[in-house]
Design an enzyme around this catalytic site. Structure first.
Site, PDB file in Angstrom:
ATOM      1  N   GLU A 105       0.822  -1.200   0.000  1.00 17.98           N
ATOM      2  CA  GLU A 105       0.000   0.000   0.000  1.00 17.98           C
ATOM      3  C   GLU A 105       0.861   1.257   0.000  1.00 17.98           C
ATOM      4  O   GLU A 105       1.916   1.292   0.623  1.00 17.98           O
ATOM      5  CB  GLU A 105      -0.896  -0.029   1.248  1.00 17.98           C
ATOM      6  CG  GLU A 105      -1.739  -1.292   1.253  1.00 17.98           C
ATOM      7  CD  GLU A 105      -2.627  -1.445   2.472  1.00 17.98           C
ATOM      8  OE1 GLU A 105      -2.665  -0.522   3.305  1.00 17.98           O
ATOM      9  OE2 GLU A 105      -3.272  -2.500   2.571  1.00 17.98           O
ATOM     10  N   CYS A 118       3.288   8.519   0.694  1.00 20.80           N
ATOM     11  CA  CYS A 118       3.879   7.655   1.718  1.00 20.80           C
ATOM     12  C   CYS A 118       4.103   6.262   1.111  1.00 20.80           C
ATOM     13  O   CYS A 118       3.160   5.622   0.644  1.00 20.80           O
ATOM     14  CB  CYS A 118       2.925   7.597   2.909  1.00 20.80           C
ATOM     15  SG  CYS A 118       3.517   6.576   4.249  1.00 20.80           S
ATOM     16  N   CYS A 125       6.325  -6.292   7.971  1.00 16.79           N
ATOM     17  CA  CYS A 125       7.438  -5.578   8.610  1.00 16.79           C
ATOM     18  C   CYS A 125       8.287  -6.543   9.437  1.00 16.79           C
ATOM     19  O   CYS A 125       7.779  -7.495  10.019  1.00 16.79           O
ATOM     20  CB  CYS A 125       6.899  -4.463   9.509  1.00 16.79           C
ATOM     21  SG  CYS A 125       8.200  -3.396  10.182  1.00 16.79           S
ATOM     22  N   CYS A 129       6.232  -3.609  16.506  1.00 16.69           N
ATOM     23  CA  CYS A 129       5.705  -2.514  17.325  1.00 16.69           C
ATOM     24  C   CYS A 129       4.228  -2.805  17.633  1.00 16.69           C
ATOM     25  O   CYS A 129       3.452  -3.126  16.735  1.00 16.69           O
ATOM     26  CB  CYS A 129       5.885  -1.183  16.594  1.00 16.69           C
ATOM     27  SG  CYS A 129       7.615  -0.879  16.166  1.00 16.69           S
ATOM     28  N   CYS A 132       1.004  -1.064  15.893  1.00 17.49           N
ATOM     29  CA  CYS A 132       1.007  -0.914  14.435  1.00 17.49           C
ATOM     30  C   CYS A 132       0.369  -2.124  13.757  1.00 17.49           C
ATOM     31  O   CYS A 132       0.745  -3.266  14.035  1.00 17.49           O
ATOM     32  CB  CYS A 132       2.455  -0.744  13.959  1.00 17.49           C
ATOM     33  SG  CYS A 132       2.577  -0.578  12.174  1.00 17.49           S
ATOM     34  N   GLY A 174       6.550  -1.397   6.610  1.00 21.89           N
ATOM     35  CA  GLY A 174       7.921  -1.879   6.654  1.00 21.89           C
ATOM     36  C   GLY A 174       8.909  -0.960   7.341  1.00 21.89           C
ATOM     37  O   GLY A 174       8.621   0.202   7.638  1.00 21.89           O
ATOM     38  N   LEU A 229      10.335   7.661  17.949  1.00 20.15           N
ATOM     39  CA  LEU A 229      10.824   7.479  19.321  1.00 20.15           C
ATOM     40  C   LEU A 229       9.751   6.795  20.173  1.00 20.15           C
ATOM     41  O   LEU A 229       9.983   5.757  20.775  1.00 20.15           O
ATOM     42  CB  LEU A 229      11.210   8.843  19.894  1.00 20.15           C
ATOM     43  CG  LEU A 229      12.222   8.831  21.011  1.00 20.15           C
ATOM     44  CD1 LEU A 229      13.522   8.166  20.584  1.00 20.15           C
ATOM     45  CD2 LEU A 229      12.488  10.248  21.494  1.00 20.15           C
ATOM     46  N   ASN A 230       8.607   7.427  20.263  1.00 17.67           N
ATOM     47  CA  ASN A 230       7.387   6.812  20.816  1.00 17.67           C
ATOM     48  C   ASN A 230       7.409   6.477  22.303  1.00 17.67           C
ATOM     49  O   ASN A 230       6.383   6.035  22.847  1.00 17.67           O
ATOM     50  CB  ASN A 230       7.014   5.535  20.051  1.00 17.67           C
ATOM     51  CG  ASN A 230       6.698   5.818  18.594  1.00 17.67           C
ATOM     52  OD1 ASN A 230       6.433   6.964  18.232  1.00 17.67           O
ATOM     53  ND2 ASN A 230       6.739   4.811  17.758  1.00 17.67           N
ATOM     54  N   ASN A 305      -3.842   6.013  15.796  1.00 16.38           N
ATOM     55  CA  ASN A 305      -4.933   5.679  14.873  1.00 16.38           C
ATOM     56  C   ASN A 305      -5.421   4.272  15.176  1.00 16.38           C
ATOM     57  O   ASN A 305      -4.635   3.323  15.130  1.00 16.38           O
ATOM     58  CB  ASN A 305      -4.437   5.746  13.426  1.00 16.38           C
ATOM     59  CG  ASN A 305      -4.083   7.175  13.042  1.00 16.38           C
ATOM     60  OD1 ASN A 305      -4.852   8.101  13.283  1.00 16.38           O
ATOM     61  ND2 ASN A 305      -2.902   7.357  12.473  1.00 16.38           N
ATOM     62  N   CYS A 348      -1.240   6.524   9.480  1.00 11.39           N
ATOM     63  CA  CYS A 348      -0.062   5.886  10.067  1.00 11.39           C
ATOM     64  C   CYS A 348      -0.463   4.667  10.883  1.00 11.39           C
ATOM     65  O   CYS A 348      -1.358   4.736  11.718  1.00 11.39           O
ATOM     66  CB  CYS A 348       0.641   6.838  11.039  1.00 11.39           C
ATOM     67  SG  CYS A 348       1.336   8.265  10.276  1.00 11.39           S
TER      68      CYS A 348
HETATM   69  N1  SAH Z   1       9.142   1.438  10.371  1.00 13.03           N
HETATM   70  C1  SAH Z   1       9.200   2.845  10.161  1.00 13.03           C
HETATM   71  C2  SAH Z   1       8.183   3.389   9.163  1.00 13.03           C
HETATM   72  C3  SAH Z   1       6.794   2.833   9.244  1.00 13.03           C
HETATM   73  S1  SAH Z   1       5.770   3.324  10.614  1.00 13.03           S
HETATM   74  C4  SAH Z   1       9.075   3.580  11.485  1.00 13.03           C
HETATM   75  O1  SAH Z   1       8.787   2.934  12.498  1.00 13.03           O
HETATM   76  O2  SAH Z   1       9.288   4.775  11.522  1.00 13.03           O
HETATM   77  C5  SAH Z   1       5.479   5.044  10.325  1.00 13.03           C
HETATM   78  C6  SAH Z   1       5.062   5.823  11.555  1.00 13.03           C
HETATM   79  O3  SAH Z   1       3.749   5.435  11.982  1.00 13.03           O
HETATM   80  C7  SAH Z   1       5.969   5.596  12.764  1.00 13.03           C
HETATM   81  O4  SAH Z   1       6.290   6.831  13.347  1.00 13.03           O
HETATM   82  C8  SAH Z   1       5.108   4.778  13.710  1.00 13.03           C
HETATM   83  O5  SAH Z   1       5.492   4.969  15.040  1.00 13.03           O
HETATM   84  C9  SAH Z   1       3.731   5.326  13.397  1.00 13.03           C
HETATM   85  N2  SAH Z   1       2.624   4.442  13.754  1.00 13.03           N
HETATM   86  C10 SAH Z   1       2.581   3.099  13.695  1.00 13.03           C
HETATM   87  N3  SAH Z   1       1.375   2.642  14.077  1.00 13.03           N
HETATM   88  C11 SAH Z   1       0.624   3.726  14.395  1.00 13.03           C
HETATM   89  C12 SAH Z   1      -0.735   3.911  14.814  1.00 13.03           C
HETATM   90  N4  SAH Z   1      -1.556   2.878  14.991  1.00 13.03           N
HETATM   91  N5  SAH Z   1      -1.164   5.163  15.022  1.00 13.03           N
HETATM   92  C13 SAH Z   1      -0.346   6.226  14.804  1.00 13.03           C
HETATM   93  N6  SAH Z   1       0.912   6.113  14.366  1.00 13.03           N
HETATM   94  C14 SAH Z   1       1.406   4.882  14.171  1.00 13.03           C
END
Ligand code: SAH
Length: 376
Positions: A105, A118, A125, A129, A132, A174, A229-230, A305, A348
């Protein structure tokens, strides 16, 4: 001519080569094998990437004999089939079917006169995480460089009159740094001004979950770097991003960010997914300020999200604003990312599964190309 031809219509695989899968120097070998002058390589690539032709027959400044010669060794294989899901907010999600029937996608996001695309770098992946959706698929496979580039070309084929891509973000399905060779090849094609897509590297951003040991390699690509970072403590990050944080704990990651050779006038981006009741308190915000102390950067807050079967929740807007204001008061540039395309699972963290509910609109792609169409 090379003693042992690399490109043969009767090669072991039984298929002619896909021209899009060749990097420039391999294409030069093909041209040499055909006995053509060297400059033909740029000419060939301009047809592929600038004019986006779908058949060798369309390369009209090659003679009929040359086109026949080339057709014996090669063909052009773009995505077989693309579906476009349109969100009510203007976001478009492109679902492309790959040669092995997997799908990926890409999401086109219009915002304030800009048009950001994007891109995915893997099917599924490598990482796990917890917040995600893509992670729940596991890793199906890495994308090839040309499959990353085809996402851009496919979207370009579908842009409306007057629409132009203004930026690319490697933030889809990914972990780009777990598929770095393909990402490097794709960036080379996307940025090349002579025969490639001609998109400046400063308009491309690569986002990593924090593979600290590879950050230096990103600098060599000239693209912008974003780090997800999260979390603000190792305990918290271990729970949210277990695999990557075990490999590259916070102190290690932030040391790599501090050592990153940022060009003048550029800064790092830190992404921080806000998870209600998990990492969105005032203490979290204050710890984040400390962690980022002295790093030239901006912060993107991404309110979580939702997707089904996930226990996390999106924090209230008031909490998001409070979190933002702590960072602002400390002098950080901080933005709250609008979550676009949520109704088509295009925001995201929502990529990786077709919506179970009916899409707003499903448009079959124009320019559908069967592999056999080259031969006609
Ligand atoms: N693997 C890479 C790129 C893909 S994720 C990375 O981790 O950066 C892209 C972004 O979406 C990341 O910042 C991730 O933390 C965020 N993300 C993943 N799941 C999410 C969700 N359910 N809601 C909001 N952001 C999310």
């Amino acid at each position: 001519m090379l003693a042992i031809p690399l490109f043969r219509a009767d090669s072991a695989s039984g298929y002619p080569v896909n021209l899009l899968s060749l990097d420039f120097s391999t294409a030069e070998q093909l041209i040499q094998e055909l006995g053509w002058p060297r400059y033909r390589t740029s000419q060939l690539f301009r047809w592929l990437y600038r004019k986006r032709v779908r058949t060798i027959d369309d390369m009209t400044d090659f003679s009929q004999i040359e086109r026949t010669q080339l057709r014996q060794l090669a063909r052009i294989i773009r995505f077989q089939e693309v579906q476009i899901l349109r969100s009510s907010d203007g976001t478009r999600k492109f679902v492309a079917r790959l040669e092995d029937d997997l799908s990926i996608e890409s999401v086109l996001i219009p915002d304030a006169g800009r048009l950001t695309l994007c891109l995915s770098t893997q099917v599924g992946c490598t990482l796990d995480c917890r917040f995600c959706l893509t992670a729940t698929m596991g890793l199906k496979r890495n994308l090839h460089a040309h499959e990353i580039v085809d996402q851009v070309m496919t979207v370009q084929d579908h842009l409306g009159p007057g629409e132009r891509l203004t930026s690319l973000v490697l933030m889809g399905m990914g972990e780009p740094l777990a598929n770095f060779d393909a990402v490097t090849g794709a960036v080379a094609t996307m940025t090349n001004l002579d025969w490639g897509l001609g998109i400046p590297a400063r308009r491309i951003t690569l986002s990593t979950a924090g593979m600290a040991s590879r950050l230096q390699d990103v600098a060599a690509l000239g693209v912008n770097l974003a780090i997800s970072l999260n979390a603000t403590t190792n305990a918290q990050r271990d729970r949210l991003m277990p695999t990557v944080n075990k490999l590259h704990p916070l102190d290690h990651l932030l040391a790599a960010c501090r050592a990153y050779p940022l060009p003048p006038h550029r800064r790092l981006t830190f992404e921080y997914v806000l998870l209600g009741g998990v990492n969105d308190t005032e203490q979290d915000a204050k710890r984040l300020v400390k962690l980022l102390n002295g790093i030239r950067c901006k912060v993107n807050l991404i309110p979580f999200n939702e997707f089904s079967d996930n226990a996390f929740r999106r924090p209230d807007d008031a909490i998001v604003l409070q979190f933002q204001s702590v960072l602002r008061r400390a002098g950080l540039d901080v933005f709250v990312r609008k979550s676009k395309g949520r109704d088509v699972l295009g925001a995201c963290g929502q990529l990786g599964d077709l919506p179970r509910q009916k899409p707003v609109l499903l448009t079959p792609a124009r320019g559908y190309c069967e592999p056999a169409c080259e031969l006609s």
